[in-house]
Design an enzyme around this catalytic site. Structure first.
Site, PDB file in Angstrom:
ATOM      1  N   HIS A 253      -0.726  12.919   7.677  1.00  0.00           N
ATOM      2  CA  HIS A 253       0.668  12.978   8.126  1.00  0.00           C
ATOM      3  C   HIS A 253       1.607  12.377   7.084  1.00  0.00           C
ATOM      4  O   HIS A 253       2.600  12.973   6.702  1.00  0.00           O
ATOM      5  CB  HIS A 253       0.780  12.213   9.452  1.00  0.00           C
ATOM      6  CG  HIS A 253       0.000  10.918   9.462  1.00  0.00           C
ATOM      7  ND1 HIS A 253      -1.362  10.883   9.303  1.00  0.00           N
ATOM      8  CD2 HIS A 253       0.387   9.629   9.551  1.00  0.00           C
ATOM      9  CE1 HIS A 253      -1.770   9.617   9.314  1.00  0.00           C
ATOM     10  NE2 HIS A 253      -0.728   8.841   9.451  1.00  0.00           N
ATOM     11  N   ARG A 254       1.265  11.164   6.589  1.00  0.00           N
ATOM     12  CA  ARG A 254       2.152  10.482   5.646  1.00  0.00           C
ATOM     13  C   ARG A 254       2.225  11.252   4.328  1.00  0.00           C
ATOM     14  O   ARG A 254       3.299  11.459   3.761  1.00  0.00           O
ATOM     15  CB  ARG A 254       1.688   9.047   5.413  1.00  0.00           C
ATOM     16  CG  ARG A 254       2.751   8.146   4.833  1.00  0.00           C
ATOM     17  CD  ARG A 254       2.379   6.679   4.877  1.00  0.00           C
ATOM     18  NE  ARG A 254       0.960   6.470   5.012  1.00  0.00           N
ATOM     19  CZ  ARG A 254       0.356   6.179   6.156  1.00  0.00           C
ATOM     20  NH1 ARG A 254       1.051   6.018   7.245  1.00  0.00           N
ATOM     21  NH2 ARG A 254      -0.954   6.055   6.211  1.00  0.00           N
TER      22      ARG A 254
ATOM     23  N   GLY B  26      -6.007   0.916  10.824  1.00  0.00           N
ATOM     24  CA  GLY B  26      -5.409   1.319  12.106  1.00  0.00           C
ATOM     25  C   GLY B  26      -6.377   2.144  12.955  1.00  0.00           C
ATOM     26  O   GLY B  26      -7.507   1.742  13.211  1.00  0.00           O
TER      27      GLY B  26
ATOM     28  N   ASP C  45       8.564   6.115   9.545  1.00  0.00           N
ATOM     29  CA  ASP C  45       7.957   5.583  10.771  1.00  0.00           C
ATOM     30  C   ASP C  45       6.897   6.579  11.212  1.00  0.00           C
ATOM     31  O   ASP C  45       7.083   7.792  11.062  1.00  0.00           O
ATOM     32  CB  ASP C  45       9.011   5.364  11.866  1.00  0.00           C
ATOM     33  CG  ASP C  45       8.525   4.370  12.912  1.00  0.00           C
ATOM     34  OD1 ASP C  45       7.701   3.485  12.581  1.00  0.00           O
ATOM     35  OD2 ASP C  45       8.948   4.464  14.075  1.00  0.00           O
TER      36      ASP C  45
ATOM     37  N   HIS D 230       0.839  -1.205   0.000  1.00  0.00           N
ATOM     38  CA  HIS D 230       0.000   0.000   0.000  1.00  0.00           C
ATOM     39  C   HIS D 230       0.876   1.258   0.000  1.00  0.00           C
ATOM     40  O   HIS D 230       0.637   2.200  -0.757  1.00  0.00           O
ATOM     41  CB  HIS D 230      -0.919  -0.029   1.229  1.00  0.00           C
ATOM     42  CG  HIS D 230      -1.650   1.248   1.452  1.00  0.00           C
ATOM     43  ND1 HIS D 230      -2.815   1.549   0.777  1.00  0.00           N
ATOM     44  CD2 HIS D 230      -1.376   2.313   2.227  1.00  0.00           C
ATOM     45  CE1 HIS D 230      -3.218   2.749   1.155  1.00  0.00           C
ATOM     46  NE2 HIS D 230      -2.364   3.245   2.038  1.00  0.00           N
TER      47      HIS D 230
HETATM   48  P1  IMP Z   1       3.931   2.694  10.295  1.00  0.00           P
HETATM   49  O1  IMP Z   1       5.183   3.225  10.911  1.00  0.00           O
HETATM   50  O2  IMP Z   1       3.524   3.409   9.047  1.00  0.00           O
HETATM   51  O3  IMP Z   1       3.926   1.204  10.148  1.00  0.00           O
HETATM   52  O4  IMP Z   1       2.749   3.033  11.330  1.00  0.00           O
HETATM   53  C1  IMP Z   1       2.758   2.539  12.665  1.00  0.00           C
HETATM   54  C2  IMP Z   1       1.334   2.342  13.140  1.00  0.00           C
HETATM   55  O5  IMP Z   1       0.670   3.604  13.233  1.00  0.00           O
HETATM   56  C3  IMP Z   1       0.446   1.511  12.211  1.00  0.00           C
HETATM   57  O6  IMP Z   1       0.573   0.151  12.459  1.00  0.00           O
HETATM   58  C4  IMP Z   1      -0.947   2.007  12.584  1.00  0.00           C
HETATM   59  O7  IMP Z   1      -1.394   1.390  13.771  1.00  0.00           O
HETATM   60  C5  IMP Z   1      -0.691   3.467  12.898  1.00  0.00           C
HETATM   61  N1  IMP Z   1      -0.942   4.313  11.720  1.00  0.00           N
HETATM   62  C6  IMP Z   1      -0.014   4.819  10.872  1.00  0.00           C
HETATM   63  N2  IMP Z   1      -0.584   5.561   9.918  1.00  0.00           N
HETATM   64  C7  IMP Z   1      -1.918   5.532  10.186  1.00  0.00           C
HETATM   65  C8  IMP Z   1      -3.042   6.113   9.533  1.00  0.00           C
HETATM   66  O8  IMP Z   1      -2.939   6.801   8.505  1.00  0.00           O
HETATM   67  N3  IMP Z   1      -4.239   5.871  10.096  1.00  0.00           N
HETATM   68  C9  IMP Z   1      -4.413   5.112  11.219  1.00  0.00           C
HETATM   69  N4  IMP Z   1      -3.394   4.524  11.838  1.00  0.00           N
HETATM   70  C10 IMP Z   1      -2.145   4.742  11.336  1.00  0.00           C
END
Ligand code: IMP
Length: 196
Positions: free
Chosen positions: A178-179, A151, A69, A12
């Protein structure tokens, strides 16, 4: 064409960034470079974890690369779950439903529901390290609402929208998340360089 490794095997995330960057740069996943390792995220900060993953690829493969992260930082919980966002309910696994339930129960009866999602991206190019951050402020809803996303989306309500990410839908979410904000900064950096 310039190539960049994204230190993830999350399909994704790979397709999201390919859609934003377009065909200027070829984005490779860990699988594409035959890197099977699930790189351990053992740092105590988001920046630290992104650095570990990016440095792993750079040191073992000598390829330009980036890693990300993300953490959810809740004011009334002193910034938790933060770097432990993925494994908030259980230390050994990511259980999104249990994570969300735990968050709602920790905030039960609390009026201050302010929170922020923060994504840190570390890029290593020719040995130089660059850090990009994307952030979206909002609050934690009092119950789960909406069906889209993943999430914590059913309980995170961004920027006075009055709706959760799961209610806003993927397109709207991806314009303010955020991303997306961190990825946009990365892309601007790359575009500045390719224009040189
Ligand atoms: P990662 O570092 O992108 O793997 O994010 C770590 C954790 O943050 C994920 O496993 C989700 O639980 C949560 N997370 C990250 N981005 C999102 C989002 O856009 N929506 C909801 N939860 C998120």
């Amino acid at each position: 064409m310039k190539q960049l490794v994204f230190a993830t095997n999350n399909a994704h995330k790979i397709s999201e960034i390919r859609a934003i960057i377009g065909d200027k740069i070829e984005i490779l996943s860990l699988a594409d470079i035959n890197c099977p390792t699930d790189i351990p995220e053992i740092a105590e900060t988001l920046e630290g974890n992104a650095l570990i993953k990016a440095r792993y690829v750079y040191e073992h493969y000598g390829l330009d690369c980036f890693a990300d992260d993300t953490g959810l930082e809740v004011v009334a919980l002193g910034g938790a779950p933060g770097v432990h966002t993925a494994r908030y309910a259980y230390a050994d696994r990511n259980d999104p439903e249990a994570n969300t339930r735990k968050l709602l129960s920790e905030l039960e009866g609390k009026n201050d529901r302010r929170a922020a999602f923060r994504t840190v991206i570390v890029l290593i190019e020719n040995g130089e390290e660059y850090v990009f951050e994307g952030r979206v402020d909002g609050e934690i809803a009092t119950e789960e609402r909406g069906k889209e996303g993943f999430g914590y989306d059913p309980v995170f309500s961004p920027e006075n929208t009055g709706r959760t990410f799961a209610e806003l839908g993927v397109a709207m979410k991806n314009s303010i998340s955020h991303r997306a904000r961190a990825v946009r900064k990365l892309c601007e950096h790359i575009e500045r360089e390719t224009a040189l």
